[in-house]
Every structure is written in C-alpha cells, then in structure tokens.
Design an enzyme around this catalytic site. Sequence first.
Site, PDB file in Angstrom:
ATOM      1  N   ASN A   1       0.772  -0.939   0.115  1.00 44.07           N
ATOM      2  CA  ASN A   1      -0.338  -0.222   0.326  1.00 44.07           C
ATOM      3  C   ASN A   1       0.993   1.542  -0.319  1.00 44.07           C
ATOM      4  O   ASN A   1       0.572   2.221  -0.497  1.00 44.07           O
ATOM      5  CB  ASN A   1      -0.311   0.109   1.213  1.00 44.07           C
ATOM      6  CG  ASN A   1      -2.315  -1.194   1.338  1.00 44.07           C
ATOM      7  OD1 ASN A   1      -2.656  -1.387   0.117  1.00 44.07           O
ATOM      8  ND2 ASN A   1      -2.735  -1.157   1.847  1.00 44.07           N
TER       9      ASN A   1
ATOM     10  N   PRO B   1     -16.151   4.506  -2.311  1.00 43.45           N
ATOM     11  CA  PRO B   1     -16.504   5.681  -2.871  1.00 43.45           C
ATOM     12  C   PRO B   1     -14.647   6.935  -3.111  1.00 43.45           C
ATOM     13  O   PRO B   1     -14.251   6.267  -2.298  1.00 43.45           O
ATOM     14  CB  PRO B   1     -17.555   6.375  -2.521  1.00 43.45           C
ATOM     15  CG  PRO B   1     -17.797   5.888  -0.958  1.00 43.45           C
ATOM     16  CD  PRO B   1     -16.761   4.740  -0.857  1.00 43.45           C
ATOM     17  N   VAL B   2     -15.354   7.468  -4.033  1.00 41.25           N
ATOM     18  CA  VAL B   2     -14.097   8.424  -4.401  1.00 41.25           C
ATOM     19  C   VAL B   2     -14.262   9.171  -4.256  1.00 41.25           C
ATOM     20  O   VAL B   2     -13.378  10.646  -4.582  1.00 41.25           O
ATOM     21  CB  VAL B   2     -12.929   8.137  -5.202  1.00 41.25           C
ATOM     22  CG1 VAL B   2     -12.906   6.425  -5.404  1.00 41.25           C
ATOM     23  CG2 VAL B   2     -14.108   8.115  -6.855  1.00 41.25           C
ATOM     24  N   ASP B   3     -15.426   9.895  -3.426  1.00 40.70           N
ATOM     25  CA  ASP B   3     -15.830  11.424  -3.571  1.00 40.70           C
ATOM     26  C   ASP B   3     -14.826  12.512  -2.758  1.00 40.70           C
ATOM     27  O   ASP B   3     -14.718  13.661  -3.022  1.00 40.70           O
ATOM     28  CB  ASP B   3     -17.511  11.723  -2.656  1.00 40.70           C
ATOM     29  CG  ASP B   3     -17.558  10.737  -1.384  1.00 40.70           C
ATOM     30  OD1 ASP B   3     -16.693   9.504  -0.677  1.00 40.70           O
ATOM     31  OD2 ASP B   3     -18.144  11.461  -0.628  1.00 40.70           O
TER      32      ASP B   3
ATOM     33  N   CYS C   1     -16.282  -3.319  -4.503  1.00 43.97           N
ATOM     34  CA  CYS C   1     -14.639  -3.812  -4.304  1.00 43.97           C
ATOM     35  C   CYS C   1     -15.917  -5.178  -3.915  1.00 43.97           C
ATOM     36  O   CYS C   1     -16.560  -4.461  -2.780  1.00 43.97           O
ATOM     37  CB  CYS C   1     -13.636  -3.561  -3.967  1.00 43.97           C
ATOM     38  SG  CYS C   1     -13.104  -3.770  -2.342  1.00 43.97           S
TER      39      CYS C   1
HETATM   40  C1  EPZ Z   1      -6.423   1.426   1.420  1.00 44.55           C
HETATM   41  O1  EPZ Z   1      -7.947   2.060   1.102  1.00 44.55           O
HETATM   42  C2  EPZ Z   1      -5.700   0.880   1.471  1.00 44.55           C
HETATM   43  N1  EPZ Z   1      -5.782   0.684   0.152  1.00 44.55           N
HETATM   44  C3  EPZ Z   1      -7.112  -0.372   2.085  1.00 44.55           C
HETATM   45  O2  EPZ Z   1      -6.156  -1.462   2.008  1.00 44.55           O
HETATM   46  C4  EPZ Z   1      -6.784  -0.332   3.569  1.00 44.55           C
HETATM   47  O3  EPZ Z   1      -7.590  -1.474   4.327  1.00 44.55           O
HETATM   48  C5  EPZ Z   1      -7.257   1.038   3.414  1.00 44.55           C
HETATM   49  O4  EPZ Z   1      -7.147   1.894   3.241  1.00 44.55           O
HETATM   50  C6  EPZ Z   1      -7.455   0.994   5.749  1.00 44.55           C
HETATM   51  O5  EPZ Z   1      -6.839   1.516   5.781  1.00 44.55           O
HETATM   52  C7  EPZ Z   1      -4.482   0.896  -0.250  1.00 44.55           C
HETATM   53  O6  EPZ Z   1      -3.644   1.303   0.301  1.00 44.55           O
HETATM   54  C8  EPZ Z   1      -3.856   0.670  -2.036  1.00 44.55           C
HETATM   55  P1  EPZ Z   1     -10.399   4.835   2.869  1.00 44.55           P
HETATM   56  P2  EPZ Z   1      -8.659   3.105   1.021  1.00 44.55           P
HETATM   57  O7  EPZ Z   1     -10.038   5.863   1.630  1.00 44.55           O
HETATM   58  O8  EPZ Z   1      -7.802   4.114   0.187  1.00 44.55           O
HETATM   59  C9  EPZ Z   1     -14.607   5.529   2.851  1.00 44.55           C
HETATM   60  C10 EPZ Z   1      -5.983  -4.317   1.328  1.00 44.55           C
HETATM   61  O9  EPZ Z   1      -6.138  -4.684   1.619  1.00 44.55           O
HETATM   62  N2  EPZ Z   1     -13.603   6.767   1.816  1.00 44.55           N
HETATM   63  O10 EPZ Z   1      -9.043   4.929   3.915  1.00 44.55           O
HETATM   64  O11 EPZ Z   1      -9.078   2.989  -0.955  1.00 44.55           O
HETATM   65  C11 EPZ Z   1     -13.685   4.166   2.520  1.00 44.55           C
HETATM   66  O12 EPZ Z   1     -15.522   3.592   1.858  1.00 44.55           O
HETATM   67  C12 EPZ Z   1      -6.945  -2.765   1.216  1.00 44.55           C
HETATM   68  O13 EPZ Z   1      -4.082  -3.990   1.498  1.00 44.55           O
HETATM   69  C13 EPZ Z   1     -15.501   7.264   1.447  1.00 44.55           C
HETATM   70  O14 EPZ Z   1     -16.362   7.520   1.951  1.00 44.55           O
HETATM   71  O15 EPZ Z   1      -9.388   3.285   2.134  1.00 44.55           O
HETATM   72  C14 EPZ Z   1     -13.727   3.781   3.896  1.00 44.55           C
HETATM   73  O16 EPZ Z   1     -14.995   3.181   4.279  1.00 44.55           O
HETATM   74  C15 EPZ Z   1      -8.189  -3.009   1.813  1.00 44.55           C
HETATM   75  N3  EPZ Z   1     -14.836   8.053   0.273  1.00 44.55           N
HETATM   76  C16 EPZ Z   1     -13.219   4.542   4.989  1.00 44.55           C
HETATM   77  O17 EPZ Z   1     -13.162   6.104   4.268  1.00 44.55           O
HETATM   78  C17 EPZ Z   1     -13.593   7.851  -0.428  1.00 44.55           C
HETATM   79  O18 EPZ Z   1     -13.600   9.128  -1.481  1.00 44.55           O
HETATM   80  C18 EPZ Z   1     -11.882   4.208   4.241  1.00 44.55           C
HETATM   81  O19 EPZ Z   1     -11.466   4.156   2.830  1.00 44.55           O
HETATM   82  C19 EPZ Z   1     -12.808   7.514  -0.008  1.00 44.55           C
HETATM   83  C20 EPZ Z   1     -12.845   6.629   0.967  1.00 44.55           C
END
Ligand code: EPZ
Length: 422
Positions: A23, A124-126, A118
């Site tokens: 990551n 989401p990516v908002d 997934c």
């Molecule tokens: C990173 O994902 C990691 N992936 C994930 O690891 C890890 O579980 C996660 O961070 C939390 O630590 C990588 O670094 C490639 P977030 P990311 O944005 O960045 C919500 C693994 O197993 N959210 O911190 O996608 C989201 O849905 C993977 O190696 C929004 O609502 O996670 C989640 O509920 C799995 N809007 C929460 O925030 C957004 O625009 C945290 O997600 C972005 C996220």
Amino acid sequence: MDSIVVTGNGPLKGKIPIAGAKNACLTLMPATLLSEEPLTLTNTPRLSDIKTMTELLASLGAEVTQLQDGQVLAMSSHDINNHTAHYDIVRKMRASILVLGPMLARDGHAIVSLPGGCAIGARPVDLHLKALEALGAELDLKDGYVHAKAMKGLRGGTIDFPIVSVGATENALMAATLAKGTTVINNAAREPEIVDLATCLRKMGAQIEGDGTSTITIQGVDRLSGATHPVVTDRIELGTYMLAPAICGGEVELLGGRMDLLAAFCEKLDQAGIDVSETQTGLVVRRRDDVIKAVDVVTEPFPGFPTDLQAQMMALLCTADGTSVLEEKIFENRFMHAPELIRMGARIDVHGGTARVTGVKQLKGAPVMATDLRASVSLILAGLAAQGETVVSRVYHLDRGYEHVVRKLEGVGARIERIKDK
Ligand code: EPZ
C-alpha cells in the site's frame, strides 16, 4: 484457479522476511508522474497489484523497469502521451485512482475511470474528487469516467476531510506538491504509508510538513526532481505473519519488522497472551502460554487497530478462551471470512459491523473459499492450527498482497502447498 492446501501441525520455528509495503508502493509509483526525471523505488514487493500499477503507468506513457528480480522499480515519466486511465485496468485495482492527482498536477488534465466497488464495500471516491476541487480542479463525471481539468494549473487550498481517507489523503498530497501556493489538509490519514510517500516527495523537492499527524501543510513548488527511495516495510504482511506463531505456538522472528508500525495491534496481541519483542533484525513472536485470551477489537484509522488485520485477528480468536467482539468501523462488508471460518467449526455471530467470536477448542480442516485479499490469508492462518487438511480455493486474491506465502510459511515448518489449477 489455484488453491492452497494447509495441514494443521505443531509449533512453528524460524524466520520470515517481510517485504516492502504494497500500500506504500501503490502510491509511490504514481508519484513518478510528478516529475520528468527518473524515480527509482527499492525494496518493492513482487505482487500482482504492482504489476497492474506498472501496466497502468505504461499505458500513460511512463517507463517502468523491474530490476533485481522485481525488488527495484526504475521509473521514468519523461514522455506522458496519454492522460486516460481506462476502466479495464482501473476495475482490476482501485488504487489506480491515485494517478488522478499527479496527472492533474503535472499537465492540468486527466480522465480516469471510476474504480467501482469491491468485495469489502462500495469504496466511493467522492473525497478524492472534493479534495482536488479544493485545489481548483474542474471535474465532470461522464460515462463512468472522471474528466478533470486545471488548465491554469492547481492552486493551494484548504482540504477538510469529514472522515479519514488514506487514498484521498495521498491523492491530495501528491497534487498539492505542484499547486501554486499553500495547501492545508485537515483530518489527514496518519498511516506509515502516508509518511513514506511524504518522505519520498521531499526527496523529490516537495515542501511538506506534518505528515503522520492529522494536519499536513504543503508549499507548492514549480517542479520536482527525480529520487531513489526504499519502500517502507509492509506492516500488514508483518502483522499477518506475527499471527502464525500466535495461532500455532512456537517462536518466529519477522525480519525487518518494527513495533512502531503496529503498536495498537501489538497491544492486542499482548492482551491475548502473545509476547512480542524487538531484536536488532526484527520482531520475535511467541505464545506466553497454551491458552489464547479473548480480546475485543475495534478497527480504526492509524494509529488504531488496522482494518487490514481484522480478518487475520479473527482467525486467532476462533480458538481463544472466551468470547471476543470485533467491530469493523472502516468498511461495510468486511466479515466475508466469517462463514468460511464457521465451516471450520468456528462459532461466530455477525450482526452488521459487529462479529462476536466464541472460542472453540480446535478448528477442523475443511474446503473453504477466499473472497478477498485479507480474508484469504486469515483462512490459511486458521488452517495452520486446524485438525486435518484445509483447502483454500481462489487464491489469486492472495497473490495481490502476499509474495511467496507458501515458501515463507514452509520456511518456519508449516505444512502447506500450492496446487496449480489443471
Ligand atoms: C487504503 O484503501 C488501503 N489500500 C486499504 O487496504 C485499507 O484497508 C484502507 O486504506 C484503510 O486503511 C491501499 O492503500 C491501496 P480509505 P482506501 O479511503 O484508501 C470511505 C488492503 O487490503 N471513503 O482510507 O481506499 C471508504 O469507503 C486494502 O490492502 C469514502 O467514503 O481506503 C472507507 O469506508 C483494502 N469516500 C473509508 O472511507 C472516499 O472518497 C476509508 O477508506 C474514499 C473513502
């Protein structure tokens, strides 16, 4: 599709080398887009996700060369001739969205497919998009793609994240390095992978302060140079393999492991009756006594207990003495390993984001199915101590995040083999 066969056997003994962090690497690689000079990463893990990111960067015109059997990635983004990240690559790996900020910062325009959900959630990516808008980007969503523009270049701004997002923090941080003026990111993610990215960006000439805290301040610069940077140790691979001697007994040294990467996780292991000690070369893990104590776990952003170790911790707690409550606060559907562990005799009640695990004496080997990266490895851990044989199918999930899992576990005495699909 290949499967992995694990036969429960006695205590484990020996050393497991821990690789560079998937990551961290997945955000360090897009950083090459921020400079026309070469960026070289060392200690890179050999994983299918890294291959996918390589494919994506190459589709944009970057050159990515694997050296030293994949442990070094020499990258050059001198000639970026395509600014569209296509769905067929992005859907394979959500981290592809991390090319958006760098492309926008470098050339003022980018088209990136929305990643889609997934297994573990809608994802989401908002927050990524709102952050880039705060830096002056104009975004349009059309046919499943984000069309981003900043023809006069990005400008510094204040980004207030309502919830902590690792990826959105990374996108914002990379974009802000070339924005005109000062950017402040509030409620930023504090993960070690963020600090690793900021360290690499500073080597490239970026001006960044506060990484590792909730407030990061970036002074934009006109251009960034190349650099060479070692990828930080993978704390999730580390925590995963720390659980092997915890579940099976014995004593294993995790080479390259550092306690500061996993303080909350080590605290929970200590409560469960597992000893973790630091050595010159890594972390040594051994069980204090025969019984694992039940512990409660709540997943949180760093420095809290990592969501990426929740499934693996559940495997340990299936044979603990007592009932453990695990609360998954980060993702909405991250208990898919529970039904598979139940097939092995575990007693687990899942209600929404909470799983209650009542320890049983011993799990029984069974055919089980991997559903996502971390769930797949939790089934292997459970199989290590189960009575009899466990066959984990769909192990392509594993290849995304764990290099040489069979070799590493065989090396400490596990009875494990990979069966190639006919
Ligand atoms: C990173 O994902 C990691 N992936 C994930 O690891 C890890 O579980 C996660 O961070 C939390 O630590 C990588 O670094 C490639 P977030 P990311 O944005 O960045 C919500 C693994 O197993 N959210 O911190 O996608 C989201 O849905 C993977 O190696 C929004 O609502 O996670 C989640 O509920 C799995 N809007 C929460 O925030 C957004 O625009 C945290 O997600 C972005 C996220």
